[in-house]
Write a protein that holds these residues in place. Structure first.
Motif, PDB file in Angstrom:
ATOM      1  N   ASP A 434      28.778  16.764  14.129  1.00 41.45           N
ATOM      2  CA  ASP A 434      30.051  17.122  13.608  1.00 41.45           C
ATOM      3  C   ASP A 434      30.196  18.439  13.614  1.00 41.45           C
ATOM      4  N   TYR A 435      31.126  19.219  14.406  1.00 48.06           N
ATOM      5  CA  TYR A 435      30.856  20.856  14.251  1.00 48.06           C
ATOM      6  C   TYR A 435      32.335  21.369  14.052  1.00 48.06           C
ATOM      7  N   THR A 436      32.096  22.669  13.271  1.00 40.54           N
ATOM      8  CA  THR A 436      33.441  23.415  12.981  1.00 40.54           C
ATOM      9  C   THR A 436      33.107  24.668  13.816  1.00 40.54           C
ATOM     10  N   PHE A 437      34.181  24.814  14.495  1.00 35.31           N
ATOM     11  CA  PHE A 437      34.006  26.327  15.098  1.00 35.31           C
ATOM     12  C   PHE A 437      35.143  27.302  14.946  1.00 35.31           C
ATOM     13  N   GLY A 438      35.025  28.472  15.294  1.00 37.03           N
ATOM     14  CA  GLY A 438      36.106  29.573  14.702  1.00 37.03           C
ATOM     15  C   GLY A 438      36.175  30.356  15.821  1.00 37.03           C
ATOM     16  N   VAL A 439      37.429  31.282  15.672  1.00 42.05           N
ATOM     17  CA  VAL A 439      37.566  32.623  16.633  1.00 42.05           C
ATOM     18  C   VAL A 439      37.794  33.516  15.980  1.00 42.05           C
ATOM     19  N   TRP A 440      37.732  34.914  16.553  1.00 39.84           N
ATOM     20  CA  TRP A 440      37.638  36.478  15.878  1.00 39.84           C
ATOM     21  C   TRP A 440      39.015  36.612  15.368  1.00 39.84           C
ATOM     22  N   THR A 441      39.155  37.214  14.294  1.00 35.60           N
ATOM     23  CA  THR A 441      40.372  37.721  13.702  1.00 35.60           C
ATOM     24  C   THR A 441      40.550  39.110  14.127  1.00 35.60           C
ATOM     25  N   GLU A 442      41.528  39.873  13.892  1.00 34.72           N
ATOM     26  CA  GLU A 442      41.595  41.370  14.196  1.00 34.72           C
ATOM     27  C   GLU A 442      40.447  42.031  13.323  1.00 34.72           C
ATOM     28  N   ALA A 443      40.559  41.621  12.187  1.00 36.08           N
ATOM     29  CA  ALA A 443      39.433  42.248  11.252  1.00 36.08           C
ATOM     30  C   ALA A 443      37.968  41.997  11.763  1.00 36.08           C
ATOM     31  N   GLY A 444      37.645  41.394  12.689  1.00 37.84           N
ATOM     32  CA  GLY A 444      36.352  41.031  13.402  1.00 37.84           C
ATOM     33  C   GLY A 444      35.742  39.954  12.571  1.00 37.84           C
ATOM     34  N   GLU A 445      36.419  39.194  11.933  1.00 39.52           N
ATOM     35  CA  GLU A 445      35.936  37.901  11.127  1.00 39.52           C
ATOM     36  C   GLU A 445      36.257  36.543  11.778  1.00 39.52           C
ATOM     37  N   LEU A 446      35.384  35.644  11.531  1.00 41.96           N
ATOM     38  CA  LEU A 446      35.401  34.438  12.232  1.00 41.96           C
ATOM     39  C   LEU A 446      36.297  33.548  11.238  1.00 41.96           C
TER      40      LEU A 446
END
Length: 546
Positions: A434-446
Protein backbone atom coordinates in the motif's frame (compact mmCIF):
# COMPACT_ATOMS: atom_id res chain seq x y z
CA UNK A 1 -15.55 -23.79 14.19
CA UNK A 2 -12.98 -26.35 13.07
CA UNK A 3 -14.79 -27.16 9.85
CA UNK A 4 -15.37 -23.57 8.73
CA UNK A 5 -11.86 -22.60 9.86
CA UNK A 6 -10.36 -25.32 7.67
CA UNK A 7 -12.49 -24.17 4.72
CA UNK A 8 -11.50 -20.52 5.03
CA UNK A 9 -7.84 -21.43 5.45
CA UNK A 10 -7.79 -23.62 2.33
CA UNK A 11 -9.74 -21.07 0.27
CA UNK A 12 -7.25 -18.35 1.21
CA UNK A 13 -4.38 -20.35 -0.26
CA UNK A 14 -6.16 -21.93 -3.24
CA UNK A 15 -5.35 -19.86 -6.37
CA UNK A 16 -7.45 -21.86 -8.88
CA UNK A 17 -11.10 -21.04 -9.50
CA UNK A 18 -12.01 -24.70 -10.02
CA UNK A 19 -10.16 -25.55 -6.82
CA UNK A 20 -12.20 -23.03 -4.85
CA UNK A 21 -15.43 -24.33 -6.40
CA UNK A 22 -14.57 -27.88 -5.38
CA UNK A 23 -13.85 -26.80 -1.80
CA UNK A 24 -17.09 -24.83 -1.55
CA UNK A 25 -19.23 -27.59 -3.08
CA UNK A 26 -17.79 -30.21 -0.70
CA UNK A 27 -18.35 -27.97 2.32
CA UNK A 28 -21.96 -27.19 1.39
CA UNK A 29 -22.65 -30.88 0.72
CA UNK A 30 -21.10 -32.26 3.92
CA UNK A 31 -21.96 -29.54 6.45
CA UNK A 32 -25.38 -29.56 8.17
CA UNK A 33 -27.82 -26.67 8.48
CA UNK A 34 -27.62 -23.99 9.70
CA UNK A 35 -23.80 -23.93 9.85
CA UNK A 36 -23.36 -24.01 6.09
CA UNK A 37 -25.88 -21.19 5.64
CA UNK A 38 -24.08 -18.91 8.09
CA UNK A 39 -20.76 -19.68 6.38
CA UNK A 40 -22.33 -18.83 3.02
CA UNK A 41 -23.59 -15.54 4.44
CA UNK A 42 -20.14 -14.70 5.80
CA UNK A 43 -18.42 -15.41 2.48
CA UNK A 44 -20.91 -13.31 0.47
CA UNK A 45 -20.91 -10.28 2.77
CA UNK A 46 -24.41 -10.90 4.14
CA UNK A 47 -23.29 -11.36 7.73
CA UNK A 48 -22.71 -8.30 9.92
CA UNK A 49 -22.80 -7.72 13.66
CA UNK A 50 -23.86 -4.40 15.13
CA UNK A 51 -21.75 -4.45 18.28
CA UNK A 52 -18.79 -6.69 17.37
CA UNK A 53 -16.12 -4.56 15.69
CA UNK A 54 -12.35 -4.50 15.23
CA UNK A 55 -11.96 -2.22 18.26
CA UNK A 56 -13.29 -4.99 20.49
CA UNK A 57 -10.55 -7.31 19.21
CA UNK A 58 -7.81 -4.72 19.78
CA UNK A 59 -8.96 -4.13 23.35
CA UNK A 60 -8.97 -7.84 24.13
CA UNK A 61 -5.48 -8.23 22.64
CA UNK A 62 -4.22 -5.33 24.76
CA UNK A 63 -5.47 -7.10 27.92
CA UNK A 64 -3.99 -10.50 27.04
CA UNK A 65 -0.62 -9.48 25.55
CA UNK A 66 2.11 -6.94 26.03
CA UNK A 67 0.99 -3.79 24.12
CA UNK A 68 4.46 -3.02 22.79
CA UNK A 69 5.00 -6.60 21.61
CA UNK A 70 1.54 -6.62 20.06
CA UNK A 71 2.32 -3.41 18.16
CA UNK A 72 5.54 -4.88 16.78
CA UNK A 73 3.80 -8.11 15.85
CA UNK A 74 0.88 -6.34 14.19
CA UNK A 75 3.36 -4.23 12.21
CA UNK A 76 5.15 -7.37 11.02
CA UNK A 77 2.09 -9.52 10.28
CA UNK A 78 -0.10 -6.72 8.91
CA UNK A 79 -3.43 -8.42 9.68
CA UNK A 80 -5.34 -7.93 12.94
CA UNK A 81 -7.08 -11.31 13.02
CA UNK A 82 -3.94 -13.24 12.19
CA UNK A 83 -1.85 -11.34 14.76
CA UNK A 84 -4.32 -11.88 17.60
CA UNK A 85 -4.90 -15.54 16.64
CA UNK A 86 -1.16 -16.23 16.87
CA UNK A 87 -0.51 -14.23 20.04
CA UNK A 88 -3.54 -15.27 22.10
CA UNK A 89 -2.40 -17.41 25.06
CA UNK A 90 -3.09 -21.05 24.25
CA UNK A 91 -5.13 -23.21 26.60
CA UNK A 92 -4.26 -26.79 25.73
CA UNK A 93 -6.98 -28.17 27.98
CA UNK A 94 -9.73 -26.32 26.13
CA UNK A 95 -8.37 -25.89 22.60
CA UNK A 96 -10.68 -27.24 19.88
CA UNK A 97 -13.58 -27.60 22.25
CA UNK A 98 -16.92 -27.92 20.47
CA UNK A 99 -17.99 -24.53 19.12
CA UNK A 100 -19.92 -24.06 15.89
CA UNK A 101 -20.33 -21.08 13.59
CA UNK A 102 -24.01 -21.10 14.56
CA UNK A 103 -23.04 -20.71 18.23
CA UNK A 104 -20.89 -17.73 17.26
CA UNK A 105 -23.51 -16.03 15.07
CA UNK A 106 -26.29 -16.44 17.61
CA UNK A 107 -24.00 -15.30 20.39
CA UNK A 108 -22.90 -12.16 18.56
CA UNK A 109 -26.48 -11.31 17.61
CA UNK A 110 -28.04 -11.79 21.05
CA UNK A 111 -25.32 -10.82 23.54
CA UNK A 112 -25.49 -7.33 25.02
CA UNK A 113 -22.65 -5.02 23.99
CA UNK A 114 -21.13 -4.85 27.48
CA UNK A 115 -21.02 -8.66 27.69
CA UNK A 116 -19.37 -9.22 24.30
CA UNK A 117 -15.72 -8.92 25.45
CA UNK A 118 -16.24 -11.69 27.98
CA UNK A 119 -17.94 -14.08 25.56
CA UNK A 120 -15.47 -13.45 22.71
CA UNK A 121 -12.51 -13.97 25.05
CA UNK A 122 -14.06 -17.23 26.21
CA UNK A 123 -14.41 -18.39 22.58
CA UNK A 124 -10.80 -17.50 21.83
CA UNK A 125 -9.73 -19.55 24.82
CA UNK A 126 -11.64 -22.54 23.47
CA UNK A 127 -10.11 -22.53 19.98
CA UNK A 128 -6.75 -23.31 18.41
CA UNK A 129 -4.89 -20.90 16.09
CA UNK A 130 -6.95 -21.65 12.98
CA UNK A 131 -10.20 -21.50 14.91
CA UNK A 132 -9.26 -18.18 16.49
CA UNK A 133 -8.32 -16.77 13.09
CA UNK A 134 -11.64 -17.84 11.55
CA UNK A 135 -13.61 -16.44 14.50
CA UNK A 136 -11.88 -13.07 14.28
CA UNK A 137 -12.34 -12.94 10.51
CA UNK A 138 -16.07 -13.52 10.96
CA UNK A 139 -16.26 -10.70 13.48
CA UNK A 140 -14.29 -8.16 11.44
CA UNK A 141 -15.82 -9.21 8.12
CA UNK A 142 -12.49 -8.97 6.28
CA UNK A 143 -12.27 -12.54 4.97
CA UNK A 144 -10.14 -11.84 1.85
CA UNK A 145 -10.28 -15.44 0.67
CA UNK A 146 -10.88 -14.82 -3.02
CA UNK A 147 -14.54 -15.89 -3.01
CA UNK A 148 -17.07 -13.58 -4.64
CA UNK A 149 -20.83 -13.90 -4.23
CA UNK A 150 -21.00 -15.07 -7.85
CA UNK A 151 -18.44 -17.83 -7.21
CA UNK A 152 -20.33 -19.01 -4.13
CA UNK A 153 -23.58 -19.14 -6.09
CA UNK A 154 -21.83 -21.11 -8.84
CA UNK A 155 -20.79 -23.65 -6.22
CA UNK A 156 -24.42 -23.86 -5.08
CA UNK A 157 -25.48 -24.49 -8.68
CA UNK A 158 -23.01 -27.37 -8.90
CA UNK A 159 -24.28 -28.76 -5.61
CA UNK A 160 -27.91 -28.84 -6.76
CA UNK A 161 -27.37 -29.56 -10.46
CA UNK A 162 -28.93 -26.20 -11.33
CA UNK A 163 -28.07 -23.50 -13.84
CA UNK A 164 -26.31 -20.46 -12.32
CA UNK A 165 -29.18 -18.21 -13.44
CA UNK A 166 -31.62 -20.33 -11.41
CA UNK A 167 -29.53 -19.66 -8.31
CA UNK A 168 -29.47 -15.95 -9.08
CA UNK A 169 -33.28 -15.85 -9.26
CA UNK A 170 -33.74 -17.76 -5.99
CA UNK A 171 -30.91 -16.10 -4.05
CA UNK A 172 -32.75 -12.99 -2.91
CA UNK A 173 -35.92 -14.90 -2.05
CA UNK A 174 -34.27 -16.39 1.05
CA UNK A 175 -32.21 -15.01 3.93
CA UNK A 176 -29.34 -16.34 6.08
CA UNK A 177 -28.95 -19.14 7.03
CA UNK A 178 -30.67 -20.04 3.70
CA UNK A 179 -32.55 -23.10 4.97
CA UNK A 180 -35.13 -22.94 2.15
CA UNK A 181 -32.43 -22.46 -0.50
CA UNK A 182 -30.47 -25.55 0.59
CA UNK A 183 -33.67 -27.59 0.90
CA UNK A 184 -34.47 -26.76 -2.74
CA UNK A 185 -30.93 -27.58 -3.90
CA UNK A 186 -31.20 -30.99 -2.23
CA UNK A 187 -34.63 -31.71 -3.72
CA UNK A 188 -36.52 -31.40 -0.44
CA UNK A 189 -38.58 -28.31 -1.32
CA UNK A 190 -39.70 -26.02 -4.11
CA UNK A 191 -37.49 -23.13 -5.18
CA UNK A 192 -37.62 -20.05 -2.94
CA UNK A 193 -39.77 -17.38 -4.53
CA UNK A 194 -40.48 -13.77 -3.78
CA UNK A 195 -44.12 -13.26 -2.79
CA UNK A 196 -44.18 -9.76 -4.24
CA UNK A 197 -43.25 -8.08 -7.50
CA UNK A 198 -41.25 -5.55 -5.45
CA UNK A 199 -38.02 -7.49 -5.64
CA UNK A 200 -34.37 -7.25 -6.56
CA UNK A 201 -33.10 -8.85 -9.77
CA UNK A 202 -29.45 -9.89 -10.02
CA UNK A 203 -27.93 -7.26 -12.32
CA UNK A 204 -26.48 -7.76 -15.76
CA UNK A 205 -22.84 -6.65 -15.91
CA UNK A 206 -20.50 -5.60 -18.70
CA UNK A 207 -17.01 -6.42 -19.92
CA UNK A 208 -14.33 -3.77 -20.54
CA UNK A 209 -13.40 -3.24 -24.17
CA UNK A 210 -10.35 -1.77 -25.87
CA UNK A 211 -10.23 0.23 -29.11
CA UNK A 212 -8.62 -2.59 -31.09
CA UNK A 213 -11.53 -4.95 -30.32
CA UNK A 214 -14.12 -2.99 -32.29
CA UNK A 215 -12.95 -4.31 -35.66
CA UNK A 216 -14.77 -7.60 -35.02
CA UNK A 217 -18.05 -5.92 -34.01
CA UNK A 218 -20.81 -4.61 -36.29
CA UNK A 219 -21.72 -1.10 -35.15
CA UNK A 220 -25.26 -1.49 -36.51
CA UNK A 221 -25.91 -4.33 -34.03
CA UNK A 222 -25.23 -2.12 -31.00
CA UNK A 223 -26.51 0.96 -29.22
CA UNK A 224 -24.56 3.18 -26.84
CA UNK A 225 -25.31 5.39 -23.87
CA UNK A 226 -23.26 7.36 -21.37
CA UNK A 227 -21.64 5.66 -18.41
CA UNK A 228 -22.53 7.92 -15.48
CA UNK A 229 -20.40 8.61 -12.41
CA UNK A 230 -22.86 7.34 -9.79
CA UNK A 231 -23.83 3.99 -8.32
CA UNK A 232 -25.91 1.24 -9.90
CA UNK A 233 -29.34 0.84 -8.31
CA UNK A 234 -32.71 -0.78 -8.85
CA UNK A 235 -35.94 1.05 -8.07
CA UNK A 236 -38.78 -1.37 -7.27
CA UNK A 237 -42.35 -0.45 -6.38
CA UNK A 238 -45.77 -2.08 -6.37
CA UNK A 239 -47.93 -4.11 -4.00
CA UNK A 240 -46.95 -6.91 -1.66
CA UNK A 241 -48.79 -10.22 -1.19
CA UNK A 242 -51.32 -8.48 1.07
CA UNK A 243 -52.02 -5.68 -1.38
CA UNK A 244 -50.11 -3.04 0.62
CA UNK A 245 -48.08 -0.42 -1.26
CA UNK A 246 -44.32 -1.10 -1.12
CA UNK A 247 -41.33 0.80 -2.54
CA UNK A 248 -37.64 -0.10 -2.32
CA UNK A 249 -34.30 1.20 -3.53
CA UNK A 250 -31.62 -1.50 -3.90
CA UNK A 251 -27.88 -1.23 -4.41
CA UNK A 252 -26.13 -3.28 -7.08
CA UNK A 253 -25.54 -6.09 -4.56
CA UNK A 254 -29.18 -6.19 -3.43
CA UNK A 255 -28.80 -4.16 -0.22
CA UNK A 256 -31.90 -2.15 0.67
CA UNK A 257 -30.73 1.49 0.84
CA UNK A 258 -34.20 3.04 0.96
CA UNK A 259 -33.53 4.57 4.38
CA UNK A 260 -30.80 6.82 3.00
CA UNK A 261 -33.03 8.10 0.18
CA UNK A 262 -36.58 8.54 1.53
CA UNK A 263 -37.14 11.50 -0.81
CA UNK A 264 -36.58 9.20 -3.79
CA UNK A 265 -38.62 6.27 -2.54
CA UNK A 266 -41.57 8.54 -1.73
CA UNK A 267 -41.84 9.32 -5.45
CA UNK A 268 -42.00 5.69 -6.60
CA UNK A 269 -45.67 5.82 -7.65
CA UNK A 270 -45.31 3.03 -10.19
CA UNK A 271 -45.55 -0.74 -10.38
CA UNK A 272 -42.25 -1.80 -11.92
CA UNK A 273 -38.57 -2.61 -11.39
CA UNK A 274 -36.12 -0.15 -12.98
CA UNK A 275 -32.38 -0.46 -13.48
CA UNK A 276 -30.39 2.76 -13.47
CA UNK A 277 -27.79 5.06 -11.94
CA UNK A 278 -28.23 6.97 -8.69
CA UNK A 279 -27.00 10.54 -9.15
CA UNK A 280 -27.09 14.01 -7.59
CA UNK A 281 -28.29 17.01 -9.61
CA UNK A 282 -27.45 20.55 -8.49
CA UNK A 283 -27.48 23.79 -10.42
CA UNK A 284 -29.11 22.06 -13.35
CA UNK A 285 -26.23 19.61 -13.84
CA UNK A 286 -25.40 16.09 -12.69
CA UNK A 287 -22.64 16.04 -10.09
CA UNK A 288 -19.68 13.67 -9.74
CA UNK A 289 -19.41 10.63 -7.47
CA UNK A 290 -17.61 12.63 -4.78
CA UNK A 291 -20.78 14.70 -4.28
CA UNK A 292 -22.98 11.60 -4.20
CA UNK A 293 -20.82 10.14 -1.44
CA UNK A 294 -22.15 12.78 0.96
CA UNK A 295 -25.42 10.81 1.01
CA UNK A 296 -24.17 7.26 0.73
CA UNK A 297 -23.69 4.88 3.66
CA UNK A 298 -26.24 6.70 5.82
CA UNK A 299 -29.08 4.83 7.46
CA UNK A 300 -31.12 8.03 7.75
CA UNK A 301 -30.94 11.62 6.47
CA UNK A 302 -32.44 14.95 7.46
CA UNK A 303 -34.26 17.54 5.36
CA UNK A 304 -31.17 19.75 5.08
CA UNK A 305 -29.06 16.97 3.60
CA UNK A 306 -31.78 16.00 1.14
CA UNK A 307 -32.14 19.59 0.01
CA UNK A 308 -28.39 20.10 -0.34
CA UNK A 309 -27.87 16.83 -2.23
CA UNK A 310 -31.04 16.22 -4.27
CA UNK A 311 -30.94 12.69 -5.69
CA UNK A 312 -32.60 11.14 -8.73
CA UNK A 313 -32.24 8.02 -10.86
CA UNK A 314 -31.19 8.04 -14.49
CA UNK A 315 -32.83 4.85 -15.74
CA UNK A 316 -31.57 2.70 -18.60
CA UNK A 317 -33.52 -0.55 -18.34
CA UNK A 318 -36.96 -1.84 -17.41
CA UNK A 319 -36.81 -5.29 -15.82
CA UNK A 320 -40.41 -5.83 -14.78
CA UNK A 321 -43.71 -4.08 -15.40
CA UNK A 322 -46.42 -5.12 -12.98
CA UNK A 323 -46.28 -8.91 -12.79
CA UNK A 324 -44.60 -9.21 -16.22
CA UNK A 325 -40.90 -10.13 -16.22
CA UNK A 326 -39.32 -8.32 -19.19
CA UNK A 327 -35.79 -9.69 -18.91
CA UNK A 328 -36.19 -12.20 -21.73
CA UNK A 329 -37.04 -9.43 -24.21
CA UNK A 330 -34.33 -7.90 -26.39
CA UNK A 331 -32.72 -4.64 -25.35
CA UNK A 332 -34.56 -2.79 -28.14
CA UNK A 333 -37.89 -4.15 -26.91
CA UNK A 334 -37.16 -3.27 -23.29
CA UNK A 335 -35.95 0.17 -24.36
CA UNK A 336 -39.21 0.92 -26.17
CA UNK A 337 -41.15 -0.12 -23.06
CA UNK A 338 -38.86 2.02 -20.88
CA UNK A 339 -39.37 5.15 -23.03
CA UNK A 340 -43.14 4.73 -22.78
CA UNK A 341 -42.87 4.13 -19.03
CA UNK A 342 -40.85 7.30 -18.36
CA UNK A 343 -43.29 9.39 -20.40
CA UNK A 344 -46.17 7.97 -18.37
CA UNK A 345 -44.53 8.89 -15.03
CA UNK A 346 -43.29 12.50 -15.43
CA UNK A 347 -43.44 13.26 -11.70
CA UNK A 348 -41.33 10.31 -10.55
CA UNK A 349 -37.73 11.10 -9.46
CA UNK A 350 -36.37 9.46 -12.62
CA UNK A 351 -35.23 10.51 -16.06
CA UNK A 352 -34.18 8.60 -19.14
CA UNK A 353 -30.56 7.84 -19.99
CA UNK A 354 -30.30 9.09 -23.56
CA UNK A 355 -28.77 7.10 -26.38
CA UNK A 356 -25.63 8.36 -28.13
CA UNK A 357 -26.13 8.94 -31.85
CA UNK A 358 -23.48 7.16 -33.92
CA UNK A 359 -23.19 5.27 -37.19
CA UNK A 360 -19.61 4.03 -36.92
CA UNK A 361 -17.19 3.23 -34.12
CA UNK A 362 -15.23 6.31 -35.16
CA UNK A 363 -18.32 8.42 -34.40
CA UNK A 364 -18.65 6.81 -30.97
CA UNK A 365 -14.96 7.30 -30.24
CA UNK A 366 -15.33 11.02 -30.96
CA UNK A 367 -18.33 11.30 -28.61
CA UNK A 368 -16.46 9.43 -25.88
CA UNK A 369 -13.51 11.80 -26.20
CA UNK A 370 -15.74 14.90 -25.98
CA UNK A 371 -18.97 14.11 -24.08
CA UNK A 372 -20.04 17.75 -23.87
CA UNK A 373 -20.33 18.06 -27.64
CA UNK A 374 -21.19 14.39 -28.10
CA UNK A 375 -24.61 14.80 -26.52
CA UNK A 376 -24.04 14.85 -22.74
CA UNK A 377 -24.17 18.66 -22.63
CA UNK A 378 -24.09 20.22 -19.15
CA UNK A 379 -23.80 16.78 -17.58
CA UNK A 380 -20.52 16.00 -19.36
CA UNK A 381 -18.44 16.29 -16.17
CA UNK A 382 -20.31 13.30 -14.71
CA UNK A 383 -19.52 11.02 -17.67
CA UNK A 384 -17.08 8.12 -17.06
CA UNK A 385 -17.22 6.75 -20.58
CA UNK A 386 -19.77 4.90 -22.69
CA UNK A 387 -21.81 1.71 -22.36
CA UNK A 388 -22.24 -0.38 -25.50
CA UNK A 389 -25.11 -2.90 -25.66
CA UNK A 390 -26.28 -5.39 -28.27
CA UNK A 391 -29.73 -4.56 -29.59
CA UNK A 392 -30.84 -8.20 -29.34
CA UNK A 393 -29.44 -8.81 -25.83
CA UNK A 394 -31.76 -10.23 -23.17
CA UNK A 395 -31.16 -9.15 -19.57
CA UNK A 396 -29.01 -11.91 -18.10
CA UNK A 397 -27.71 -12.11 -14.52
CA UNK A 398 -23.95 -11.94 -14.07
CA UNK A 399 -21.43 -11.01 -16.74
CA UNK A 400 -22.31 -12.87 -19.97
CA UNK A 401 -19.87 -12.42 -22.82
CA UNK A 402 -20.60 -10.51 -25.99
CA UNK A 403 -23.63 -8.49 -24.88
CA UNK A 404 -22.64 -5.43 -22.82
CA UNK A 405 -19.34 -3.56 -22.95
CA UNK A 406 -17.98 -0.59 -21.01
CA UNK A 407 -15.54 1.75 -22.72
CA UNK A 408 -14.27 4.10 -20.04
CA UNK A 409 -12.62 7.41 -20.82
CA UNK A 410 -8.83 7.35 -20.92
CA UNK A 411 -7.45 7.85 -17.40
CA UNK A 412 -5.34 10.80 -16.34
CA UNK A 413 -1.69 9.92 -15.74
CA UNK A 414 1.06 11.54 -13.67
CA UNK A 415 4.54 10.58 -12.51
CA UNK A 416 4.74 10.69 -8.71
CA UNK A 417 7.39 9.84 -6.12
CA UNK A 418 6.91 6.99 -3.63
CA UNK A 419 6.86 8.50 -0.12
CA UNK A 420 5.40 5.94 2.30
CA UNK A 421 4.52 2.24 2.30
CA UNK A 422 2.46 -0.03 4.50
CA UNK A 423 1.85 -3.75 4.60
CA UNK A 424 -1.19 -5.12 2.84
CA UNK A 425 -3.77 -7.54 4.18
CA UNK A 426 -4.55 -11.20 3.58
CA UNK A 427 -2.14 -12.74 1.10
CA UNK A 428 -0.27 -9.44 0.93
CA UNK A 429 0.31 -9.16 4.67
CA UNK A 430 3.99 -10.08 4.19
CA UNK A 431 4.54 -7.37 1.57
CA UNK A 432 4.63 -3.59 1.60
CA UNK A 433 1.90 -3.18 -0.99
CA UNK A 434 0.00 0.00 0.00
CA UNK A 435 1.76 3.11 -1.27
CA UNK A 436 1.47 6.84 -0.68
CA UNK A 437 2.95 9.01 -3.42
CA UNK A 438 3.51 12.72 -3.96
CA UNK A 439 4.45 15.47 -6.39
CA UNK A 440 6.74 18.48 -6.11
CA UNK A 441 5.53 21.86 -4.88
CA UNK A 442 6.91 25.22 -6.04
CA UNK A 443 9.06 25.24 -2.89
CA UNK A 444 10.74 22.03 -4.06
CA UNK A 445 9.09 19.80 -1.46
CA UNK A 446 7.06 16.66 -1.96
CA UNK A 447 3.40 16.75 -0.97
CA UNK A 448 1.31 13.57 -0.86
CA UNK A 449 -1.51 13.48 -3.42
CA UNK A 450 -2.83 9.92 -3.24
CA UNK A 451 -2.61 6.29 -2.20
CA UNK A 452 -2.75 3.12 -4.28
CA UNK A 453 -2.57 -0.59 -3.60
CA UNK A 454 -3.20 -2.18 -7.01
CA UNK A 455 -2.29 -1.93 -10.67
CA UNK A 456 0.95 -3.95 -10.45
CA UNK A 457 1.72 -7.63 -11.00
CA UNK A 458 2.87 -10.08 -8.33
CA UNK A 459 6.37 -9.91 -9.79
CA UNK A 460 6.37 -6.11 -9.61
CA UNK A 461 5.08 -6.28 -6.02
CA UNK A 462 8.15 -8.31 -5.04
CA UNK A 463 10.37 -5.65 -6.61
CA UNK A 464 8.51 -2.81 -4.90
CA UNK A 465 8.62 -4.57 -1.53
CA UNK A 466 12.38 -5.10 -1.89
CA UNK A 467 12.86 -1.42 -2.72
CA UNK A 468 10.83 -0.31 0.31
CA UNK A 469 12.79 -2.54 2.69
CA UNK A 470 16.11 -1.37 1.28
CA UNK A 471 15.28 2.36 1.29
CA UNK A 472 13.41 2.89 4.58
CA UNK A 473 14.33 6.21 6.24
CA UNK A 474 11.91 6.19 9.16
CA UNK A 475 8.96 4.36 10.69
CA UNK A 476 5.64 5.64 11.96
CA UNK A 477 3.89 2.64 13.50
CA UNK A 478 3.13 0.25 10.62
CA UNK A 479 4.11 2.86 8.01
CA UNK A 480 7.60 3.07 6.50
CA UNK A 481 8.93 6.35 5.18
CA UNK A 482 10.77 5.63 1.94
CA UNK A 483 13.75 7.64 0.64
CA UNK A 484 12.31 10.48 -1.45
CA UNK A 485 14.73 13.20 -2.43
CA UNK A 486 15.24 14.73 -5.85
CA UNK A 487 18.31 12.58 -6.32
CA UNK A 488 17.18 9.32 -4.72
CA UNK A 489 13.84 7.57 -4.70
CA UNK A 490 11.36 5.72 -6.90
CA UNK A 491 8.98 7.21 -9.45
CA UNK A 492 5.60 5.59 -10.04
CA UNK A 493 3.36 6.28 -13.01
CA UNK A 494 -0.10 6.71 -11.48
CA UNK A 495 -3.34 6.50 -13.45
CA UNK A 496 -6.60 7.85 -12.01
CA UNK A 497 -10.17 8.43 -13.16
CA UNK A 498 -10.78 11.92 -11.87
CA UNK A 499 -9.49 14.81 -9.81
CA UNK A 500 -11.22 17.16 -7.42
CA UNK A 501 -10.34 19.78 -4.88
CA UNK A 502 -10.28 18.56 -1.30
CA UNK A 503 -10.08 20.37 2.03
CA UNK A 504 -9.14 17.07 3.70
CA UNK A 505 -5.85 16.61 1.84
CA UNK A 506 -2.67 18.60 2.44
CA UNK A 507 -2.14 19.12 -1.29
CA UNK A 508 -5.68 20.44 -1.76
CA UNK A 509 -6.51 17.82 -4.41
CA UNK A 510 -7.83 14.26 -4.31
CA UNK A 511 -7.68 11.54 -6.98
CA UNK A 512 -10.43 9.09 -7.83
CA UNK A 513 -9.49 5.41 -8.20
CA UNK A 514 -5.69 5.88 -8.37
CA UNK A 515 -3.64 2.86 -9.41
CA UNK A 516 -0.01 2.12 -10.23
CA UNK A 517 0.19 1.78 -14.01
CA UNK A 518 3.97 1.55 -14.35
CA UNK A 519 7.14 1.56 -12.25
CA UNK A 520 9.47 4.19 -13.66
CA UNK A 521 12.85 2.68 -12.83
CA UNK A 522 14.16 4.81 -15.71
CA UNK A 523 13.14 8.16 -14.25
CA UNK A 524 14.80 10.37 -11.62
CA UNK A 525 12.62 11.66 -8.76
CA UNK A 526 13.53 15.24 -9.73
CA UNK A 527 11.72 14.67 -13.06
CA UNK A 528 8.42 13.67 -11.45
CA UNK A 529 5.35 15.86 -11.92
CA UNK A 530 4.48 18.96 -9.91
CA UNK A 531 1.43 20.16 -8.03
CA UNK A 532 1.15 22.84 -10.70
CA UNK A 533 0.59 20.09 -13.28
CA UNK A 534 -2.30 18.74 -11.21
CA UNK A 535 -3.73 22.24 -10.86
CA UNK A 536 -3.66 22.49 -14.65
CA UNK A 537 -5.64 19.24 -14.92
CA UNK A 538 -8.15 20.66 -12.47
CA UNK A 539 -8.51 23.80 -14.57
CA UNK A 540 -9.21 21.70 -17.65
CA UNK A 541 -11.77 19.54 -15.83
CA UNK A 542 -13.17 21.44 -12.82
CA UNK A 543 -14.88 19.41 -10.14
CA UNK A 544 -16.71 19.91 -6.86
CA UNK A 545 -15.01 20.63 -3.55
CA UNK A 546 -14.96 17.55 -1.30
Amino acid sequence: MNRVAALLDRLAYEPRRLGKLALLEAYFRDTPDPDRGWALAAMTGALTFKNAKAGLIRNLAAEKTDPFLFGLSYDFVGDLAETVALMWPADAARANAQLTITDVVEGLKTTAKEKLPEIVANWLDRLDENGRWALLKLITGALRIGVSARLARTALARLGGKAPDEIEDAWHADAPPYLHLFAWLEGRAEAPSVATTVRFYSPMLSHPIEADEFASLDAAAFVAEWKWDGIRVQAAAGKDANGARVARLYSRTGEDISGAFPDLVAGFDFDAVLDGELLIRRGGAVQDFNTLQQRLNRKSVNAKLMAEFPAFIRVYDLLALGEEDLRTLTFDERRAALVAFVRAHPLAPIDLSEMIAFDTWVDLSAARADPKHGGAGVDAEAVEGVMIKRRDAPYLAGRPKGYWFKWKRDPMVIDAVLMYAQRGAGKRSSFYSDYTFGVWTEAGELTPVGKAYFGFTDEELIELDKFVRGHTENRFGPVREVTHTKAKGLVLEVAFEGLQRSTRHKSGVAMRFPRISRIRWDKRPSDADTLEALEKLLAEAPAQVS
